[in-house]
Design an enzyme around this catalytic site. Structure first.
Site, PDB file in Angstrom:
ATOM      1  N   GLN A  46      -9.758   2.183   1.541  1.00 51.62           N
ATOM      2  CA  GLN A  46      -8.870   2.885   2.244  1.00 51.62           C
ATOM      3  C   GLN A  46      -9.492   4.105   2.998  1.00 51.62           C
ATOM      4  O   GLN A  46      -9.124   4.256   4.417  1.00 51.62           O
ATOM      5  CB  GLN A  46      -7.914   3.682   1.295  1.00 51.62           C
ATOM      6  CG  GLN A  46      -7.099   2.686   0.165  1.00 51.62           C
ATOM      7  CD  GLN A  46      -6.200   1.590   1.205  1.00 51.62           C
ATOM      8  OE1 GLN A  46      -5.557   1.823   2.121  1.00 51.62           O
ATOM      9  NE2 GLN A  46      -6.151   0.492   0.657  1.00 51.62           N
ATOM     10  N   ARG A  79       0.758  -1.123  -0.014  1.00 50.73           N
ATOM     11  CA  ARG A  79      -0.017  -0.101  -0.134  1.00 50.73           C
ATOM     12  C   ARG A  79       0.867   1.305   0.050  1.00 50.73           C
ATOM     13  O   ARG A  79       0.765   2.328  -0.558  1.00 50.73           O
ATOM     14  CB  ARG A  79      -1.043   0.020   1.216  1.00 50.73           C
ATOM     15  CG  ARG A  79      -2.002  -1.057   0.884  1.00 50.73           C
ATOM     16  CD  ARG A  79      -2.839  -1.095   2.188  1.00 50.73           C
ATOM     17  NE  ARG A  79      -4.097  -2.000   1.627  1.00 50.73           N
ATOM     18  CZ  ARG A  79      -4.972  -2.375   2.634  1.00 50.73           C
ATOM     19  NH1 ARG A  79      -4.772  -2.213   3.883  1.00 50.73           N
ATOM     20  NH2 ARG A  79      -6.093  -3.371   2.220  1.00 50.73           N
ATOM     21  N   TYR A  98      -5.937  -1.476  -7.090  1.00 50.33           N
ATOM     22  CA  TYR A  98      -5.385  -2.510  -6.365  1.00 50.33           C
ATOM     23  C   TYR A  98      -5.019  -2.321  -4.860  1.00 50.33           C
ATOM     24  O   TYR A  98      -4.648  -1.173  -4.658  1.00 50.33           O
ATOM     25  CB  TYR A  98      -4.182  -3.408  -7.303  1.00 50.33           C
ATOM     26  CG  TYR A  98      -3.205  -2.675  -7.774  1.00 50.33           C
ATOM     27  CD1 TYR A  98      -2.563  -1.525  -7.165  1.00 50.33           C
ATOM     28  CD2 TYR A  98      -2.346  -3.355  -8.641  1.00 50.33           C
ATOM     29  CE1 TYR A  98      -1.460  -0.941  -7.945  1.00 50.33           C
ATOM     30  CE2 TYR A  98      -1.332  -2.662  -9.467  1.00 50.33           C
ATOM     31  CZ  TYR A  98      -0.919  -1.692  -8.912  1.00 50.33           C
ATOM     32  OH  TYR A  98       0.291  -0.957  -9.291  1.00 50.33           O
ATOM     33  N   GLU A  99      -4.447  -3.416  -4.407  1.00 50.18           N
ATOM     34  CA  GLU A  99      -3.888  -3.493  -2.791  1.00 50.18           C
ATOM     35  C   GLU A  99      -5.209  -2.558  -2.028  1.00 50.18           C
ATOM     36  O   GLU A  99      -4.636  -1.814  -1.243  1.00 50.18           O
ATOM     37  CB  GLU A  99      -2.691  -2.633  -2.734  1.00 50.18           C
ATOM     38  CG  GLU A  99      -1.609  -3.102  -3.506  1.00 50.18           C
ATOM     39  CD  GLU A  99      -1.611  -4.717  -3.487  1.00 50.18           C
ATOM     40  OE1 GLU A  99      -2.007  -5.138  -2.444  1.00 50.18           O
ATOM     41  OE2 GLU A  99      -1.151  -5.350  -4.334  1.00 50.18           O
ATOM     42  N   GLY A 100      -6.218  -2.559  -2.352  1.00 53.58           N
ATOM     43  CA  GLY A 100      -7.377  -2.220  -1.508  1.00 53.58           C
ATOM     44  C   GLY A 100      -8.146  -0.877  -2.261  1.00 53.58           C
ATOM     45  O   GLY A 100      -7.397   0.088  -2.166  1.00 53.58           O
TER      46      GLY A 100
END
Length: 597
Positions: A447, A296, A440-442
């Site tokens: 977030q 992240r 991506y990555e949340g």
């Protein structure tokens, strides 16, 4: 052909004057990061990115990756050689402990390098980037045997790594995953299932790929409490440490994507593949979160990186493109028209990007420094404070910098007019590549909810109160400085708006959680605006001190001061709008019946 020049001077200013890393020489690895060493490292990193990575960015986008009949994947022309140059240069292990073949230098130098790499060639940079994330997870959760079996080869670059989370039916809600792990009776497990969107899942640049795979052990509890993490190499490693027989893992297909065409984004099939537990059984998310938190922060850096390279190309074009005359009269009377950089709206656009980029870079390095403190300090209180900072700021770095990175890439594309829409200029690629960083990555909405729903209240609000106190103390200490007046006033106003928004959530979100959900993204950006304003406060103070010293830095420091003034005049006032949106609550957001959409 797009251009790129690594912002080495700006990084040296941050590391030497704004966040002097020499103050942290008590931390392992920092004493070796002398000014001369840091400058040499950044210079060599810039050379690699400018001369080897950047020239392959456009061609890699146009060529893309190819899945062959046997399931193997060929990367674009030149990628393998560029990756080998990166690996042989020792960049993979810049911050990895020396016992595993790394150099043990501060993590923040690796973060700087991530920016340079991601600006010059995002798709190519993802291969080593994912490997570094896998290394981090192995170092924290691996057994001594696992660390020594896998990490040195990954640091050397002859093996790469991935993270396998997403499945066709589940992304964010990992509790729904179906990939199963059945004990083989010899300490290993048979892994069966399908994973999608796996970046760098199969390629021709390394002799082995170490997949970190989330799966559910037979009989494990339902939901996230029953998930475990496994090491599943492409080739099973023999006793002598070399790749042996092929494992039951293959690339079923390549995803056809909007951008990052040079990275192999794969559907990965696991058919009884042999895997070994990493960390504790049923606590796989804990182990994977080491990698995800690294990722992240790295994705936030990618947002900054695309914004930076897009900005550089927009500035180059704006200085060269002739169009019309300045509103106050010709500025270049010897030419048939003025370059478009004389026009106020063009300058507003470029300055907006520049002001955000410089503050974002400071935020990234400040947070990377906190990561080093959290992992290397011998002082428990110092480690806890740094860890609090990381938890609070990671969703802001990821969410805000990638939202703004995409917005800024679009703004930079706009500077080219119709030429920005033509592929040969490369601006379209920056826009397309930047778009994935928001997902991506949340995804960024997640977030924002993580920030509002978990991070604000964690430990009784200890982290956010520490942040408020730090920014408030800076404002108070510099309130009487006439040279800082134009910066401190807007920062104080922004901080007050952020504190008021936080209090509003405390008073209105418990009774109605939709109020938090409806305001979360605005809150995340409100927080981002304030924290970048604080970065500008620190940079302006350092720039004034550096200017006073002389040494020929006046012109560069004046540019820094003027850019900071623009941020405070034109961007900081957005906090009031964000506060108004948050305070309106969720009623109008939630009132419309589903069938009316």
């Amino acid at each position: 052909m797009p251009v790129y020049k690594a912002p080495v001077e700006d990084v040296l200013f941050l590391l030497g004057d704004v966040f002097p890393i020499a103050r942290h020489n008590n931390l392992p690895g920092f004493a070796d990061a002398t000014p001369d060493t840091v400058e040499a490292i950044l210079g060599e990193g810039a050379k690699l990115c400018e001369e080897i990575f950047a020239p392959l960015n456009l061609s890699g986008d146009q060529e893309g990756c190819t899945r062959n009949a046997d399931g193997s994947v060929t990367t674009p022309k030149g990628f393998k050689e560029a990756y080998e140059a990166y690996a042989q240069g020792g960049w993979m292990g810049l911050s990895v402990p020396e016992e595993f073949g790394g150099q043990g230098l501060p993590t923040l130098l690796s973060i700087v390098m991530q920016e340079f790499v991601s600006s010059s060639n995002l798709a190519l940079g993802m291969y080593p980037g994912l490997t570094q994330g896998a290394i981090a997870a192995l170092l924290v959760h691996g057994t001594a045997e696992q660390k020594h079996l896998y990490v040195p080869k990954m640091v050397e670059g002859v093996w790469t790594g991935t993270m396998n989370l997403t499945e066709p039916h589940c992304g964010t809600d990992l509790g729904l995953l179906k990939t199963k792990a059945v004990p083989n009776g010899d300490g290993s497990y048979a892994i069966t299932g399908t994973k999608i969107f796996i970046s760098a899942g199969e390629h021709d640049m390394a002799e082995n790929i170490v997949h970190l795979v989330l799966a559910r052990i037979e009989g494990a509890p339902a939901g996230t409490k029953g998930i475990s993490l496994f090491i599943v190499p492409k080739f099973i490693v023999k006793e002598d440490g070399t790749p042996g027989a092929g494992n039951g893992v293959s690339c079923g297909s390549l995803e056809h994507k909007m951008g990052i065409h040079g990275n192999a984004t794969c559907v990965m099939n696991y058919d009884g593949a042999k895997g070994w537990l990493l960390g504790e059984a049923n606590r796989g998310l804990n182990a994977m979160f080491v990698m995800m938190n690294e990722a992240r922060l790295a994705v936030g850096v990618q947002g900054l990186a695309q914004s930076e390279v897009a900005y550089q190309n927009a500035v180059s074009y704006a200085k060269d493109r002739l169009q019309g005359r300045a509103l106050t009269g010709p500025k270049f009377p010897d030419k048939p028209a003025d370059p478009i950089i004389v026009h106020p709206d063009v300058r507003r656009t470029l300055l907006s990007i520049k002001a955000i980029n410089e503050a974002a870079r400071a935020l990234v390095l400040w947070t990377a420094l906190k990561s080093d403190i959290a992992h290397r300090s011998s002082d428990p209180a110092e480690r806890q404070a740094a860890d609090d900072h990381m938890g609070l700021l990671t969703p802001v770095v990821k969410g805000v910098l990638t939202d703004l990175g995409f917005d800024n890439a679009v703004k930079a594309q706009q500077m080219f007019g119709g030429h920005g829409y033509i592929e040969e200029w490369g601006m379209s690629q920056f826009v397309r590549d930047a778009r994935i960083t928001m997902i991506y990555e949340g995804a960024n909405g997640i977030q924002a909810m993580d920030l509002v729903g978990r991070k604000l209240a964690k430990d009784g609000g200890r982290a956010v109160m520490a942040f408020f106190n730090e920014v408030g103390a800076f404002c108070q200490e510099n309130a009487g400085d006439e040279e800082l007046k134009a910066f401190v006033g807007p920062l104080q106003k922004g901080l007050a708006d952020l504190q008021q928004a936080t209090m509003w959530f405390m008073q209105n979100a418990m009774a109605n959680p939709d109020n938090a959900g409806a305001g979360a993204t605005d809150y995340m950006h409100l927080f981002g605006t304030v924290v970048m304003g604080y970065m500008w406060g620190l940079m302006v103070k350092a720039a004034q001190a550096k200017k006073a010293q002389g040494n020929g830095a006046a012109e560069k420091m004046d540019a820094k001061l003027l850019t900071g003034r623009f941020y405070m005049d034109r961007l900081m006032p957005e906090t009031a709008t964000r506060l108004a949106r948050i305070s309106s609550g969720s009623q109008s957001t939630m009132a419309l019946p589903v069938d009316a959409f």
